[in-house]
Write a protein that holds these residues in place. Structure first.
Motif, PDB file in Angstrom:
ATOM      1  N   PHE A   1      15.905  -0.830 -14.388  1.00  0.00           N
ATOM      2  CA  PHE A   1      14.714  -0.040 -14.067  1.00  0.00           C
ATOM      3  C   PHE A   1      13.972   0.413 -15.319  1.00  0.00           C
ATOM      4  N   HIS A   2      12.744   0.815 -15.097  1.00  0.00           N
ATOM      5  CA  HIS A   2      11.882   1.343 -16.145  1.00  0.00           C
ATOM      6  C   HIS A   2      12.541   2.541 -16.828  1.00  0.00           C
ATOM      7  N   ASP A   3      13.117   3.439 -16.016  1.00  0.00           N
ATOM      8  CA  ASP A   3      13.720   4.664 -16.551  1.00  0.00           C
ATOM      9  C   ASP A   3      15.241   4.576 -16.397  1.00  0.00           C
TER      10      ASP A   3
ATOM     11  N   GLY B   1       0.416  -7.110 -17.695  1.00  0.00           N
ATOM     12  CA  GLY B   1      -0.817  -6.561 -17.145  1.00  0.00           C
ATOM     13  C   GLY B   1      -1.021  -5.152 -17.696  1.00  0.00           C
ATOM     14  N   ALA B   2      -2.247  -4.685 -17.600  1.00  0.00           N
ATOM     15  CA  ALA B   2      -2.569  -3.346 -18.112  1.00  0.00           C
ATOM     16  C   ALA B   2      -1.851  -2.278 -17.285  1.00  0.00           C
ATOM     17  N   ASN B   3      -1.903  -1.034 -17.743  1.00  0.00           N
ATOM     18  CA  ASN B   3      -1.344   0.082 -16.970  1.00  0.00           C
ATOM     19  C   ASN B   3      -1.927   0.062 -15.567  1.00  0.00           C
ATOM     20  N   GLY B   4      -1.049   0.213 -14.589  1.00  0.00           N
ATOM     21  CA  GLY B   4      -1.522   0.296 -13.205  1.00  0.00           C
ATOM     22  C   GLY B   4      -1.822  -1.044 -12.550  1.00  0.00           C
ATOM     23  N   ALA B   5      -1.529  -2.151 -13.239  1.00  0.00           N
ATOM     24  CA  ALA B   5      -1.839  -3.481 -12.685  1.00  0.00           C
ATOM     25  C   ALA B   5      -0.973  -3.815 -11.468  1.00  0.00           C
ATOM     26  N   GLY B   6       0.199  -3.171 -11.371  1.00  0.00           N
ATOM     27  CA  GLY B   6       1.074  -3.416 -10.218  1.00  0.00           C
ATOM     28  C   GLY B   6       2.431  -4.007 -10.580  1.00  0.00           C
ATOM     29  N   LYS B   7       2.769  -4.039 -11.865  1.00  0.00           N
ATOM     30  CA  LYS B   7       4.002  -4.706 -12.322  1.00  0.00           C
ATOM     31  C   LYS B   7       5.260  -4.050 -11.730  1.00  0.00           C
ATOM     32  N   SER B   8       5.361  -2.720 -11.888  1.00  0.00           N
ATOM     33  CA  SER B   8       6.570  -2.037 -11.390  1.00  0.00           C
ATOM     34  C   SER B   8       6.662  -2.134  -9.877  1.00  0.00           C
ATOM     35  N   THR B   9       5.505  -2.042  -9.218  1.00  0.00           N
ATOM     36  CA  THR B   9       5.483  -2.158  -7.753  1.00  0.00           C
ATOM     37  C   THR B   9       5.998  -3.529  -7.338  1.00  0.00           C
ATOM     38  N   LEU B  10       5.573  -4.560  -8.057  1.00  0.00           N
ATOM     39  CA  LEU B  10       6.034  -5.914  -7.749  1.00  0.00           C
ATOM     40  C   LEU B  10       7.555  -6.007  -7.925  1.00  0.00           C
TER      41      LEU B  10
ATOM     42  N   SER C   1       6.577  -6.277 -19.507  1.00  0.00           N
ATOM     43  CA  SER C   1       6.561  -5.564 -20.785  1.00  0.00           C
ATOM     44  C   SER C   1       5.158  -5.493 -21.358  1.00  0.00           C
ATOM     45  N   HIS C   2       4.939  -4.438 -22.151  1.00  0.00           N
ATOM     46  CA  HIS C   2       3.736  -4.382 -22.980  1.00  0.00           C
ATOM     47  C   HIS C   2       4.056  -4.907 -24.382  1.00  0.00           C
ATOM     48  N   ASP C   3       5.333  -5.245 -24.626  1.00  0.00           N
ATOM     49  CA  ASP C   3       5.772  -5.784 -25.917  1.00  0.00           C
ATOM     50  C   ASP C   3       5.568  -7.303 -25.873  1.00  0.00           C
TER      51      ASP C   3
ATOM     52  N   VAL D   1       0.869  -1.183   0.000  1.00  0.00           N
ATOM     53  CA  VAL D   1       0.000   0.000   0.000  1.00  0.00           C
ATOM     54  C   VAL D   1       0.904   1.230   0.000  1.00  0.00           C
ATOM     55  N   TYR D   2       0.723   2.110  -0.985  1.00  0.00           N
ATOM     56  CA  TYR D   2       1.521   3.345  -1.024  1.00  0.00           C
ATOM     57  C   TYR D   2       1.024   4.312   0.050  1.00  0.00           C
ATOM     58  N   PRO D   3       1.875   5.296   0.415  1.00  0.00           N
ATOM     59  CA  PRO D   3       1.502   6.198   1.507  1.00  0.00           C
ATOM     60  C   PRO D   3       0.167   6.919   1.278  1.00  0.00           C
ATOM     61  N   ASP D   4      -0.236   7.115   0.002  1.00  0.00           N
ATOM     62  CA  ASP D   4      -1.521   7.797  -0.229  1.00  0.00           C
ATOM     63  C   ASP D   4      -2.708   6.843  -0.124  1.00  0.00           C
ATOM     64  N   GLY D   5      -2.444   5.589   0.253  1.00  0.00           N
ATOM     65  CA  GLY D   5      -3.530   4.636   0.447  1.00  0.00           C
ATOM     66  C   GLY D   5      -3.791   3.727  -0.751  1.00  0.00           C
ATOM     67  N   THR D   6      -3.087   3.947  -1.881  1.00  0.00           N
ATOM     68  CA  THR D   6      -3.303   3.075  -3.048  1.00  0.00           C
ATOM     69  C   THR D   6      -2.791   1.667  -2.751  1.00  0.00           C
ATOM     70  N   GLU D   7      -3.691   0.699  -2.882  1.00  0.00           N
ATOM     71  CA  GLU D   7      -3.310  -0.689  -2.641  1.00  0.00           C
ATOM     72  C   GLU D   7      -2.851  -1.276  -3.990  1.00  0.00           C
ATOM     73  N   ALA D   8      -1.561  -1.130  -4.284  1.00  0.00           N
ATOM     74  CA  ALA D   8      -1.046  -1.499  -5.610  1.00  0.00           C
ATOM     75  C   ALA D   8      -0.917  -3.005  -5.767  1.00  0.00           C
ATOM     76  N   LEU D   9      -0.552  -3.705  -4.686  1.00  0.00           N
ATOM     77  CA  LEU D   9      -0.506  -5.169  -4.705  1.00  0.00           C
ATOM     78  C   LEU D   9      -1.405  -5.658  -3.578  1.00  0.00           C
TER      79      LEU D   9
HETATM   80  N1  LIG Z   1       4.510   6.248  -5.477  1.00  0.00           N
HETATM   81  C1  LIG Z   1       3.223   5.948  -5.627  1.00  0.00           C
HETATM   82  N2  LIG Z   1       2.291   6.499  -4.827  1.00  0.00           N
HETATM   83  C2  LIG Z   1       0.981   6.194  -4.946  1.00  0.00           C
HETATM   84  N3  LIG Z   1       0.491   5.338  -5.856  1.00  0.00           N
HETATM   85  C3  LIG Z   1       1.383   4.756  -6.695  1.00  0.00           C
HETATM   86  C4  LIG Z   1       2.773   5.039  -6.634  1.00  0.00           C
HETATM   87  N4  LIG Z   1       3.395   4.317  -7.596  1.00  0.00           N
HETATM   88  C5  LIG Z   1       2.425   3.623  -8.230  1.00  0.00           C
HETATM   89  N5  LIG Z   1       1.220   3.878  -7.684  1.00  0.00           N
HETATM   90  C6  LIG Z   1      -0.087   3.281  -8.060  1.00  0.00           C
HETATM   91  O1  LIG Z   1       0.007   1.884  -7.869  1.00  0.00           O
HETATM   92  C7  LIG Z   1      -0.690   1.187  -8.908  1.00  0.00           C
HETATM   93  C8  LIG Z   1       0.259   0.223  -9.604  1.00  0.00           C
HETATM   94  O2  LIG Z   1       1.246   0.999 -10.271  1.00  0.00           O
HETATM   95  P1  LIG Z   1       2.461   0.312 -11.054  1.00  0.00           P
HETATM   96  O3  LIG Z   1       3.374   1.415 -11.481  1.00  0.00           O
HETATM   97  O4  LIG Z   1       3.018  -0.776 -10.216  1.00  0.00           O
HETATM   98  O5  LIG Z   1       1.697  -0.296 -12.306  1.00  0.00           O
HETATM   99  P2  LIG Z   1       2.281  -0.941 -13.638  1.00  0.00           P
HETATM  100  O6  LIG Z   1       1.564  -2.235 -13.818  1.00  0.00           O
HETATM  101  O7  LIG Z   1       3.767  -0.992 -13.589  1.00  0.00           O
HETATM  102  O8  LIG Z   1       1.761   0.101 -14.725  1.00  0.00           O
HETATM  103  P3  LIG Z   1       2.377   0.579 -16.156  1.00  0.00           P
HETATM  104  O9  LIG Z   1       2.108  -0.512 -17.129  1.00  0.00           O
HETATM  105  O10 LIG Z   1       1.554   1.792 -16.445  1.00  0.00           O
HETATM  106  O11 LIG Z   1       3.842   0.878 -15.966  1.00  0.00           O
HETATM  107  C9  LIG Z   1      -1.284   2.262  -9.810  1.00  0.00           C
HETATM  108  O12 LIG Z   1      -2.611   2.459  -9.413  1.00  0.00           O
HETATM  109  C10 LIG Z   1      -0.447   3.502  -9.509  1.00  0.00           C
HETATM  110  O13 LIG Z   1      -1.218   4.674  -9.679  1.00  0.00           O
END
Ligand SMILES: Nc1ncnc2c1ncn2[C@@H]1O[C@H](COP(=O)(O)OP(=O)(O)OP(=O)(O)O)[C@@H](O)[C@H]1O
Length: 252
Positions: free
Chosen positions: A86-88, A39-48, A193-195, A14-22
């Motif tokens: 990393f992504h960037d 997974g689609a944008n925002g699915a949680g891949k980078s967080t994982l 990847s999205h590729d 859970v990110y500090p703003d309350g988003t439950e990413a995983l």
């Molecule tokens: N630092 C952060 N603070 C709050 N929310 C975050 C933060 N980083 C990511 N999120 C949220 O966590 C969720 C998962 O994000 P994540 O970047 O892991 O997705 P992703 O699958 O890698 O997406 P993409 O394909 O767009 O790169 C999203 O809803 C995103 O808005």
């Protein structure tokens, strides 16, 4: 002794703003396996991925590398075992020259002199970037930066290679070269990847994330043939599996 090199168990973040990413992610990776996390944008891949080298720590659940849980006390060991691209690439390149960036990791492992030079040259050669050694990273093109970022990880000879969207920004030649490099990498690898055409070529197994949970996990071709699953998870079949729109042939 476990035959899994990486185990992820009930991971929640859970990110500090309350988003439950995983919400609840569990899967394991065996030695030598190539696994895509899609997974689609925002699915949680980078967080994982950020949990795999302790860049982020879980709210609950656990990541284990070998038998060792990733936590504050094991961060160094985890970062040595897991090579993270990393992504960037700008997050990875911070030295005045490409050479110094690629040398940074092996130097910290104690390499010096000719051994260090050989290690850096070899890593740069693998991504076709030897000619960039003397350049400032901030002067490189996006694709060159990505190749150099990969070299900074290869120079550390990681046991697990983790790459977040590795083909982003690469031209077709560089993309093809990266696919070859990934296929040659004999250790375990995890790629997001999205590729999906690249995923189809490089990864025998695919984990589908959707809204912070594992929605499917299986052989890549099987996953990509499941049209209902792809639709539900806002994904599309790789282009190479779609029939030719002109003559109606092809597809798998
Ligand atoms: N630092 C952060 N603070 C709050 N929310 C975050 C933060 N980083 C990511 N999120 C949220 O966590 C969720 C998962 O994000 P994540 O970047 O892991 O997705 P992703 O699958 O890698 O997406 P993409 O394909 O767009 O790169 C999203 O809803 C995103 O808005």
């Amino acid at each position: 002794m476990s035959h899994h090199i990486l185990e992820i168990e009930h991971l929640r973040h859970v990110y500090p703003d309350g988003t439950e990413a995983l919400r609840d992610v569990s899967f394991s990776v065996r030695h030598g396996e190539s696994v895509a996390v899609i997974g689609a944008n925002g699915a949680g891949k980078s967080t994982l991925l950020a949990h795999l080298n302790g860049h982020l720590l879980p709210h609950s659940g656990e990541v284990r590398i070998g038998h060792v849980p990733v936590d504050r006390s094991t961060l160094q060991e985890a970062r040595r075992t897991v090579g993270m691209v990393f992504h960037d690439p700008d997050d990875q390149l911070f030295m005045p020259t490409v050479y110094e960036d690629v040398a940074f990791g092996p130097m910290n492992l104690g390499l010096t002199g000719d051994e260090l030079k050989r290690c850096v040259a070899q890593a740069l050669r693998r991504v076709d970037a030897e000619h960039l050694a003397g350049k400032a990273p901030y002067h490189l093109s996006a694709g060159e930066k990505r190749r150099v970022a990969i070299a900074t990880v290869l120079s550390m000879s990681p046991d697990i290679l983790v790459m977040d969207e590795p083909t982003n920004g690469l031209d077709p030649y560089a993309r093809r070269q990266l696919i070859g490099l990934l296929k040659d990498f004999r250790h375990s690898k995890i790629v997001t990847s999205h590729d999906l055409d690249m995923v189809l070529e490089v990864c025998e197994r695919t984990v589908v994330l959707s809204q912070g949970v594992v929605r499917a996990d299986g052989p890549t071709l099987e996953i990509f043939r499941d049209e209902a699953l792809l639709r539900e998870c806002r994904l599309e079949m790789p282009l190479s599996m779609q029939g030719c729109p002109v003559c109606g042939t092809g597809g798998r």
